[in-house]
Design an enzyme around this catalytic site. Structure first.
Site, PDB file in Angstrom:
ATOM      1  N   TYR A 184      49.201  71.996 -74.172  1.00  0.00           N
ATOM      2  CA  TYR A 184      49.326  71.228 -72.920  1.00  0.00           C
ATOM      3  C   TYR A 184      50.694  70.534 -72.825  1.00  0.00           C
ATOM      4  CZ  TYR A 184      47.777  67.827 -69.335  1.00  0.00           C
ATOM      5  OH  TYR A 184      47.643  67.061 -68.203  1.00  0.00           O
TER       6      TYR A 184
ATOM      7  N   LYS B 117      53.519  71.129 -70.034  1.00  0.00           N
ATOM      8  CA  LYS B 117      53.941  70.027 -69.159  1.00  0.00           C
ATOM      9  C   LYS B 117      55.418  69.691 -69.348  1.00  0.00           C
ATOM     10  CE  LYS B 117      50.032  69.366 -67.045  1.00  0.00           C
ATOM     11  NZ  LYS B 117      49.921  69.605 -65.599  1.00  0.00           N
TER      12      LYS B 117
HETATM   13  P1  NAP Z   1      40.609  68.190 -62.822  1.00  0.00           P
HETATM   14  O1  NAP Z   1      39.786  67.098 -62.247  1.00  0.00           O
HETATM   15  O2  NAP Z   1      40.089  68.939 -63.997  1.00  0.00           O
HETATM   16  O3  NAP Z   1      40.978  69.226 -61.649  1.00  0.00           O
HETATM   17  C1  NAP Z   1      41.725  70.383 -61.920  1.00  0.00           C
HETATM   18  C2  NAP Z   1      41.854  71.209 -60.666  1.00  0.00           C
HETATM   19  O4  NAP Z   1      42.601  72.401 -61.002  1.00  0.00           O
HETATM   20  C3  NAP Z   1      40.527  71.655 -60.101  1.00  0.00           C
HETATM   21  O5  NAP Z   1      40.569  71.570 -58.700  1.00  0.00           O
HETATM   22  C4  NAP Z   1      40.433  73.121 -60.534  1.00  0.00           C
HETATM   23  O6  NAP Z   1      39.694  73.882 -59.599  1.00  0.00           O
HETATM   24  C5  NAP Z   1      41.902  73.529 -60.496  1.00  0.00           C
HETATM   25  N1  NAP Z   1      42.202  74.722 -61.294  1.00  0.00           N
HETATM   26  C6  NAP Z   1      41.977  74.943 -62.601  1.00  0.00           C
HETATM   27  N2  NAP Z   1      42.397  76.168 -62.952  1.00  0.00           N
HETATM   28  C7  NAP Z   1      42.903  76.746 -61.823  1.00  0.00           C
HETATM   29  C8  NAP Z   1      43.489  78.006 -61.533  1.00  0.00           C
HETATM   30  N3  NAP Z   1      43.619  78.943 -62.461  1.00  0.00           N
HETATM   31  N4  NAP Z   1      43.898  78.246 -60.263  1.00  0.00           N
HETATM   32  C9  NAP Z   1      43.754  77.308 -59.296  1.00  0.00           C
HETATM   33  N5  NAP Z   1      43.206  76.102 -59.514  1.00  0.00           N
HETATM   34  C10 NAP Z   1      42.785  75.817 -60.770  1.00  0.00           C
HETATM   35  O7  NAP Z   1      42.054  67.653 -63.255  1.00  0.00           O
HETATM   36  P2  NAP Z   1      42.880  66.332 -62.821  1.00  0.00           P
HETATM   37  O8  NAP Z   1      42.632  65.298 -63.830  1.00  0.00           O
HETATM   38  O9  NAP Z   1      42.687  66.038 -61.395  1.00  0.00           O
HETATM   39  O10 NAP Z   1      44.367  66.871 -63.090  1.00  0.00           O
HETATM   40  C11 NAP Z   1      45.175  67.413 -62.065  1.00  0.00           C
HETATM   41  C12 NAP Z   1      46.566  67.656 -62.634  1.00  0.00           C
HETATM   42  O11 NAP Z   1      47.100  66.434 -63.142  1.00  0.00           O
HETATM   43  C13 NAP Z   1      46.587  68.641 -63.794  1.00  0.00           C
HETATM   44  O12 NAP Z   1      47.748  69.413 -63.742  1.00  0.00           O
HETATM   45  C14 NAP Z   1      46.625  67.732 -65.012  1.00  0.00           C
HETATM   46  O13 NAP Z   1      47.203  68.353 -66.114  1.00  0.00           O
HETATM   47  C15 NAP Z   1      47.494  66.609 -64.487  1.00  0.00           C
HETATM   48  N6  NAP Z   1      47.327  65.349 -65.220  1.00  0.00           N
HETATM   49  C16 NAP Z   1      46.133  64.705 -65.223  1.00  0.00           C
HETATM   50  C17 NAP Z   1      46.019  63.512 -65.932  1.00  0.00           C
HETATM   51  C18 NAP Z   1      44.744  62.734 -65.972  1.00  0.00           C
HETATM   52  O14 NAP Z   1      44.700  61.723 -66.681  1.00  0.00           O
HETATM   53  N7  NAP Z   1      43.699  63.113 -65.260  1.00  0.00           N
HETATM   54  C19 NAP Z   1      47.109  63.025 -66.634  1.00  0.00           C
HETATM   55  C20 NAP Z   1      48.310  63.709 -66.615  1.00  0.00           C
HETATM   56  C21 NAP Z   1      48.410  64.876 -65.883  1.00  0.00           C
HETATM   57  P3  NAP Z   1      38.553  74.952 -60.051  1.00  0.00           P
HETATM   58  O15 NAP Z   1      37.436  74.172 -60.668  1.00  0.00           O
HETATM   59  O16 NAP Z   1      38.193  75.600 -58.783  1.00  0.00           O
HETATM   60  O17 NAP Z   1      39.216  75.874 -61.019  1.00  0.00           O
END
Ligand code: NAP
Length: 251
Positions: free
Chosen positions: A159, A163
């Protein structure tokens, strides 16, 4: 009342918008007047529910299923958007997954799956969307990186690499597209309350809070509001920047 940030008539593609940060970003852009394309790969019901909500806000929204790391599906998605809206002004590369484990136990598929969704996905979407933006000589791309890509994190070599790669992609693409009037920036969130972080153990959560000067987890709106700023004209002189939205964790 006049909107402080007005995205009326803009078209935004938000990848991974069916839940979490992507969903909130889609809502925030729509509230600013943008039309929104909700991309997802599996969560069809959630994506459709969001589209209904976005349409009720007055913006035009559609959901498109596409795996961001499958080139043919990305091309098909972009073609559908152009058919429906004629253009794309905003791209938010948000889709992401984690497959955490210590390196000794990390499988090749754990490595490849994460690199594919988080990095190759952003490459492919940027490649095909930037063609449209270059022709218009305008557009804004925001890549959702992570504080793990800036500082590293044990148990996340896949990851963190993806990133950190996204930050390299952001800076190179920002230089490439600046002469064409297209801005490219990244956001590096710290720990934000979503399904991705709901899985953390209590011990890990406590450690995170200790390492976060502000002392609490972020909310999806903290990231979404930063996206809104970066895609708006308020940020017209900002490109190639990595904005930490992390409660001070990464400083
Ligand atoms: P999340 O709740 O797990 O949501 C992830 C989203 O990505 C879902 O809508 C999922 O949809 C979609 N997805 C996964 N694989 C995919 C693919 N192959 N093609 C298209 N869509 C796909 O994650 P989140 O926490 O909101 O995170 C969103 C972003 O922020 C990510 O890039 C994550 O790395 C980044 N981030 C999050 C945090 C945190 O603390 N939450 C911190 C730093 C960075 P499906 O279920 O339909 O696949």
């Amino acid at each position: 009342m006049e909107k402080f940030i007005d995205l009326t008539n803009k078209v935004a593609l938000v990848t991974g918008a069916s839940r979490g940060i992507g969903r909130e970003t889609a809502l925030t852009l729509a509230k600013a007047g943008s039309n929104v394309v909700v991309n997802y790969s599996k969560s069809e019901e959630q994506a459709k529910e969001l589209v209904d909500k976005l349409n009720s806000l007055g913006s035009k929204a559609i959901a498109i299923r596409a795996d961001v790391h499958a080139e043919d599906q990305v091309i098909e998605m972009i073609n559908k958007i152009v058919l429906e809206f004629e253009t794309i002004d905003i791209l938010v590369n948000n889709a992401g997954i984690t497959r955490d484990s210590l390196i000794a136990r990390m499988s090749i598929s754990d490595w490849e799956d994460v690199l594919n969704v988080c990095l190759k996905g952003a490459f492919l979407c940027s490649k095909y969307v930037s063609r449209i933006m270059i022709r218009k000589r305008s557009g804004a791309i925001v890549n959702i990186s992570s504080v793990a890509g800036v500082r590293g994190n044990p148990g996340q070599v896949n990851y963190s690499s993806a990133k950190a790669g996204l930050i390299g992609l952001t800076k190179s693409l920002a230089r490439e597209l600046a002469p064409r009037g297209v801005r490219v920036n990244a956001i590096a969130p710290g720990y934000i309350k979503t399904e991705l972080t709901d899985r953390l153990s209590e011990t890990v959560r406590e450690k995170i809070l200790k390492a976060t000067p502000l002392g609490y987890l972020g909310e999806t709106k903290d990231v979404a509001n930063s996206v809104l700023f970066l895609v708006s004209d308020l940020a017209r002189y900002i490109t190639g920047h990595v904005l930490l939205v992390d409660g001070g964790m990464g400083m």
